[in-house]
Design an enzyme around this catalytic site. Structure first.
Site, PDB file in Angstrom:
ATOM      1  CB  SER A 198      19.844  66.490  63.162  1.00 17.65           C
ATOM      2  OG  SER A 198      19.890  66.262  61.797  1.00 17.65           O
ATOM      3  CG  ASP A 356      27.242  67.189  59.966  1.00 22.55           C
ATOM      4  OD1 ASP A 356      26.534  66.956  58.969  1.00 22.55           O
ATOM      5  OD2 ASP A 356      26.778  67.594  61.049  1.00 22.55           O
ATOM      6  CG  HIS A 386      24.538  64.651  60.848  1.00 21.52           C
ATOM      7  ND1 HIS A 386      24.408  65.982  61.168  1.00 21.52           N
ATOM      8  CD2 HIS A 386      23.284  64.135  60.932  1.00 21.52           C
ATOM      9  CE1 HIS A 386      23.140  66.256  61.412  1.00 21.52           C
ATOM     10  NE2 HIS A 386      22.435  65.150  61.283  1.00 21.52           N
TER      11      HIS A 386
END
Ligand SMILES: *[C@@H]1O[C@H](CO)[C@@H](O)[C@H](O)[C@H]1NC(C)=O
Length: 416
Positions: A198, A356, A386
């Site tokens: 991320s 996501d 995610h």
């Protein structure tokens, strides 16, 4: 009189169901678990906002406290994730930046190990190298792959914003890659990875670009592993941003908020950003060449483009690029780097999840690296969402998370 408790219970149940229930894509396995978890996160956010409004803590501070609480619930037994008695863990500093180092048992004289620098996710505001699944996965990785893992405790928002987190990671990376430090930890200079998830994937990609193009560095990263990375802030209307804007746990509004915070921008710009007003055509600084670097109509396959249409604004918001210069800075948005930079980057593993908002950031970067001649493994999880790699231990345990961790480890085993 008997009716009242029944009615109250009924209403409470309805309110609870209303709060918890959200429609999810069919591909998501274990949907109720995700809904419950998401309701927990939303409640955490609401409570944090309320506390901030009442003048207690910064809302990020409250969320961090709640996350520590959730982490305390996670079961990390000998059989499960986390406890690796053979791995030596030490908290030290690299070039003044706090890092946690995981060392597998020494393999005898002259035996060199793999090395991996890890940059954790959490929207440049949350998370820690020392806590939760990041700590657990790095312990497992060190043990299973005989790897010296250096996990960087870079500074976060609201204490700092861009470029400080990037500069912390870069300083720690340069220190780790110095021949003396590699030798001290018995790490093979030909086998050092940089990885992150991320926001950490964003930092990993950016640091990797900088090191790759720095001629003063005698040792460079040999591979990069990017797990659902964040790579650009000019288009919040990619097909994945549109398709997954309401999919937990990373809603589009939350991702935009993380960007505004990271770039030190006015948080009231949120609606402008969501409308793509900040990258409208009248900004001459965003040249056609730059736009082409994130043109998903070219860079994505029809399978991912579906029937979505680009959101291109004619006029939009004035002065935003001057107020938020980080928007065009490749150190914040690595997808904006030119092909000459990408060509120098190491072999890449890019993990993306169908459900996501950041799916297309990762897919476009995979495609652009490939176009620049870099070998890329693009691993896509149709049932992924995610953050799923963080959910591998009871009670926040998802099968797709465990499969994804396995896939990431397997790739490193074969490529690092
Ligand atoms: C975006 O910019 C246009 C002007 O081009 C303006 O009319 C519109 O209100 C802006 N949208 C938002 C959400 O601010």
């Amino acid at each position: 009189m008997r009716l009242l408790p029944v009615v109250v219970t009924g209403l409470l149940t309805l309110a609870f169901a209303y709060y918890v229930y959200i429609p999810l894509p069919d591909a998501i396995q274990e949907p109720w678990k995700l809904m419950m978890m998401d309701a927990g996160f939303r409640a955490t956010m609401h409570l944090a906002s309320l506390k901030a409004w009442l003048g207690f803590d910064h809302y990020i501070t409250s969320i961090r406290q709640s996350m520590d609480g959730f982490d305390g619930m996670v079961k990390r037994s000998e059989s499960g994730a986390g406890v690796m008695p053979g791995v030596k863990v030490s908290d030290v500093t690299f070039a003044g930046v706090p890092v946690r180092v995981y060392e597998p048992p020494a393999g005898g004289e002259g035996h060199l190990r793999r090395g991996l620098m890890y940059l954790h996710g959490g929207g440049w505001a949350l998370g820690s190298a020392k806590k939760g699944s990041h700590d657990a996965i790095n312990r497992m990785l060190s043990d299973e792959l005989n790897t010296v893992v250096v996990s960087v405790e870079y500074r976060l928002y609201p204490e700092v914003h861009f470029p400080v987190p990037y500069l912390d990671c870069l300083a720690a990376a340069k220190h780790f890659l110095s021949p003396e430090v590699l030798a001290r930890y018995a790490v093979d200079p030909e086998r050092v990875a940089v990885a992150g998830d991320s926001a950490g994937g964003n930092l990993a990609a950016a640091v990797s670009q900088e090191i790759s193009t720095d001629d003063t560095m005698s040792v460079k990263f040999s591979v990069q592993a990017l797990i659902y990375p964040v790579l650009q802030a000019l288009d919040f209307n990619t097909p994945s941003y549109l398709q997954n804007q309401y999919v937990p746990i990373l809603y589009r509004t939350l991702m935009v908020r993380f960007w505004l915070q990271y770039l030190g921008a006015d948080l009231n710009l949120e609606s402008q950003f969501i409308a793509n007003n900040h990258s409208s055509l009248h900004h001459s600084k965003i040249t056609p060449e730059l736009r082409a670097r994130l043109d998903w109509t070219v860079l994505l396959s029809p399978k991912h483009k579906k029937s979505y249409k680009p959101v291109i604004v004619e006029k939009g918001s004035e002065g935003v690029l001057k107020a938020v210069p980080g928007l065009l800075d490749v150190r914040a948005a690595p997808l904006l780097a030119g092909p000459e930079v990408l060509a120098k980057c190491p072999r890449a593993y890019i993990l993306t999840c169908e459900n996501d908002v950041l799916r297309d950031d990762g897919l476009m970067y995979a495609r652009r690296l490939q176009d620049a001649g870099v070998t890329v493994t693009s691993e896509h999880y149709e049932d992924g969402f995610h953050g799923c790699l963080s959910f591998i231990a009871w009670p926040f345990e998802f099968d797709v998370g465990k499969r994804a961790v396995r896939g990431y480890f397997d790739w490193l085993k074969n490529n690092l």
